[in-house]
Each structure stands twice: as structure tokens, then as C-alpha cells.
Scaffold this active site. Structure first.
Site, short mmCIF file in Angstrom:
data_model
loop_
_atom_site.label_atom_id
_atom_site.label_comp_id
_atom_site.label_asym_id
_atom_site.label_seq_id
_atom_site.Cartn_x
_atom_site.Cartn_y
_atom_site.Cartn_z
N SER A 208 0.85 -1.18 0.00
CA SER A 208 0.00 0.00 0.00
C SER A 208 0.90 1.25 0.00
O SER A 208 1.86 1.33 0.76
CB SER A 208 -0.89 0.00 1.25
OG SER A 208 -1.67 1.17 1.31
N GLY A 211 2.31 3.04 -5.17
CA GLY A 211 1.99 3.78 -6.39
C GLY A 211 1.32 2.94 -7.46
O GLY A 211 1.24 3.37 -8.62
N SER A 280 -2.29 -7.87 -3.39
CA SER A 280 -2.13 -9.30 -3.65
C SER A 280 -0.84 -9.82 -3.02
O SER A 280 0.10 -10.15 -3.73
CB SER A 280 -2.17 -9.60 -5.15
OG SER A 280 -1.39 -8.72 -5.90
#
Length: 374
Positions: A208, A211, A280
Site C-alpha cells: 500500500s 503507487g 495481492s
């Protein structure tokens, strides 16, 4: 190996899961031909007809053949330190058959002391549960109570090849017998040709704040301006609809990626260039997403950034909340991130601005022939 029963020269056999039939011409051993073979013997069979039989196929009497299905209710004993996660891809070994498999639904866990049925979402080490299993292709089987050899299986971790579970089959689910693949006349290549591009998935993964969404959005803008047909699947956006019922536990993260990967596969079949922007965190699920499409159609884009820099950026204030304990299972803080080992494209956003990163990715697509030009 004759697993059960008796086989005689002249018997009519059925090959499963294909369903073809033939007759036993000879039962051959190193000591000469036999008139019959019984359970426990290893023999070579010569059939009267030349038909395709390969490892994993099952030969049976035509009067009492095993079932063939791709979905089952099972009892599963979990044998690994890492918990069982529904939706994660494993290998399933049933006899000599080896197929991909996922746990689609954990119905309940079993309290081994009281035999009480307990609601659960995962299974921990040594836990027992009743669950539905889906395999990648139809397999021949018997209920475990009828034949242990064709009703018992093991689950294998696809990354480590370690045995993580053992189970027994109760029965095939009815939906596995009632759903069939419908052939269509217009295929993926025809749809992509109409758009003048090759359908593919660009899978943006990273912490997180790395970008991912910013770069994916810039790439889509460039492709759209060049007349390309695209769709951007963003991690936050799909949680407003398709995945709004999911949280952020490991099990929910696995299911989140599984659903998105299936949607992306359908979009590739439609000839689109799909940009999927998701943390993910687990290699296993990214590998599952890759294997859903054909070779060359999955492009893993690792948007790399040091954790310290991602925390300093913290555009949504999530790291601060995670450090205060207000958000549980936050990737990089109290939940792991497994970086790609062989990503097609790696972008270091501590050294490369988002617009430059988008240029690198678009030029890669042109070079690989996914699009002619942009």
C-alpha cells in the site's frame, strides 16, 4: 496395480474419466500371462483396441465404474503450520492422478474431543473439517467408504511441494454433474483481432502506498489515448461491489484475488487489456491468477518501494491506523508481503516518477507486440 476386485482375460473395461471402452486381450507378467489378476497384483494389460490411456486414468469393470466429477464433499485433516485458506490453489493427488484443486467452501470444523460441528473459515494445524473441493479437471473416484485407494487423497502446497492435508471423499456434488462447457463460435483471438491488440492481464502488485493505482491509471490513459481497449480493476473499487462482503484476513485476501483473477480471465477472453491493481500479498494467489490465462497473457508488474517510504507517503492514513492497532492484518505491518521472484516488469518508485514508470510499461507492451503502437 489392481486396486480392488478381480480382472480376467476377455473382461470389458472402461477407461475413466474419458469413458472409452475396450476388452482385455492379455494379462502379462514377467513370469508369463495370467488368466486373471486380483487386488494387490501389478500387471501389464494388453487391450484389444488402441485407445489413449495415460497416467492418472482409471480402468474399471463396465458394470460398476467409479464416478467422474470435478467437485466433491470431503473430510479434510490439515497437516501444515500455515492454515488452510479457501480459494487458495493446491495440488490434489488421488491415486496416480495429480490435479489442481481449491477448497471452495469450509462447511464446518469438527471438535475432535466432542465431535461437535463448529463454524470456521479456515483450518489450523491438526484440525479436521468438512468442506467442498473443486479440482481443475474431472477425475475418477469412489466414495472413501467404498474404496480407500480411489476415495482418499492428499493436498500438496504448490510452492513448496509439501503435503499439507489429507482427506477422504464423501460424494460428488450435484452441480458437478449438471454443468457442462458450452462451445461458442467467436473466440478470444477473433475478439482481440477486431480491436487490433492482444488481450492480457497487467497485474500491479506491491505494498500500500507503492503507487500501483497511480501508475495503472496513467498506463490506461496512455493506452486509451492510443485507441486501445482496456479496463482497470482497482483493489479499492471492487470492494464496493464484487468483493464488498470480504474483509482483510488472509482467507478473505485469497478470495479477493481469486474473484478478481476470474473476472480478469473473462476480460482477456473478450480481447481486452486488463490492468489489475491489487496488493495481492501472496505468491500463491498471483501464481493462480497467472495460470488462469495462457502463457504470455499475464504480465506481473512489481511496484517496489521500501516499507519506510510507503509509510511516509501513507496517502490514505492506513499505516498510522495499523501502527495504532486500529487496522488488523495490514500488509507490511502484521501481515506479510511476498515479493515476486520473477516479475516481468519491476518499477522502483523510490527512484522513478509515476509518469516515467507508465512510459516504461507502455513501451514494454509495444516491444512485446501486445499493441502495435501507442
Amino acid at each position: 496395480m489392481v486396486s480392488s476386485g478381480t480382472i480376467r482375460s476377455g473382461d470389458r473395461l472402461r477407461v475413466l474419466p474419458a469413458g472409452k471402452e475396450s476388452r482385455v486381450a492379455r494379462i502379462v507378467t514377467q513370469n508369463g500371462d495370467l488368466a486373471e489378476a486380483v487386488a494387490g497384483q501389478s500387471v501389464t494389460l494388453t487391450l484389444a483396441d488402441e485407445i489413449d490411456i495415460s497416467r492418472g486414468d482409471v480402468l474399471s469393470d463396465t458394470s460398476d465404474p467409479p464416478g467422474v466429477a470435478d467437485q466433491f464433499e470431503t473430510t479434510l485433516i490439515w497437516m501444515a503450520e500455515e492454515p488452510m485458506l479457501p480459494g487458495r490453489a493446491y495440488w490434489l493427488k488421488l491415486g496416480t492422478q495429480l490435479v489442481s484443486a481449491t477448497i471452495t467452501d469450509l462447511k464446518y470444523a469438527v471438535n475432535v474431543n466432542t465431535l461437535e460441528h463448529v463454524a470456521a473459515k479456515t483450518l489450523e494445524l491438526n484440525a479436521i473439517g468438512v468442506c467442498n473441493v473443486n479440482v481443475g479437471q474431472p477425475v475418477a473416484f469412489d466414495p472413501y467408504g467404498k474404496n480407500q485407494d480411489t476415495g482418499g487423497f492428499i493436498l500438496i502446497d504448490r510452492m513448496t511441494n509439501a503435503t499439507v492435508g489429507a482427506g477422504l471423499i464423501h460424494f460428488a456434488l450435484r452441480r458437478s454433474q449438471n454443468i457442462h462447457w458450452q462451445s461458442v463460435d467467436i473466440n478470444k483471438m477473433a475478439r482481440a483481432a477486431l480491436k487490433g491488440q492482444r488481450g492480457c492481464v497487467m497485474w500491479f502488485t506491491g505494498l500500500s502506498g507503492a503507487g500501483k493505482s497511480t501508475i495503472a491509471n496513467l498506463v490506461e490513459r496512455r493506452l486509451h489515448a492510443g485507441g486501445r481497449h482496456t479496463y482497470l480493476l482497482d483493489g479499492d473499487n471492487v470492494r464496493h461491489g464484487l468483493n464488498k462482503d470480504l474483509g482483510f484476513t488472509d482467507a478473505d485476501r485469497v478470495e479477493n484475488v481469486r474473484r478478481v483473477a476470474e473476472v480478469a480471465r473473462l476480460m482477456v477472453d473478450a480481447g481486452l487489456i486488463v490492468l489489475a491493481s491489487f496488493i495481492s500479498p501472496f505468491r500463491s494467489e498471483r501464481r493462480m491468477a497467472r495460470e488462469l490465462v495462457e502463457t504470455g497473457e499475464f504480465i506481473e508488474v512489481f511496484v517496489d518501494v521500501p516499507l519506510a517510504l510507503a509509510e511516509r507517503r501513507d496517502p490514505k492514513g492506513l499505516y498510522k491506523k495499523a501502527r495504532r492497532g486500529e487496522i488488523k492484518h495490514f500488509t507490511g505491518i502484521d501481515s506479510p508481503y511476498e515479493p515476486p521472484e520473477h516479475a516481468e516488469i519491476t518499477i522502483d518508485t523510490s527512484a522513478l516518477a509515476a509518469d516515467k514508470a507508465a512510459d516504461v510499461i507502455v513501451q514494454w507492451l509495444v516491444k512485446q507486440g501486445m499493441v502495435d503502437s501507442v
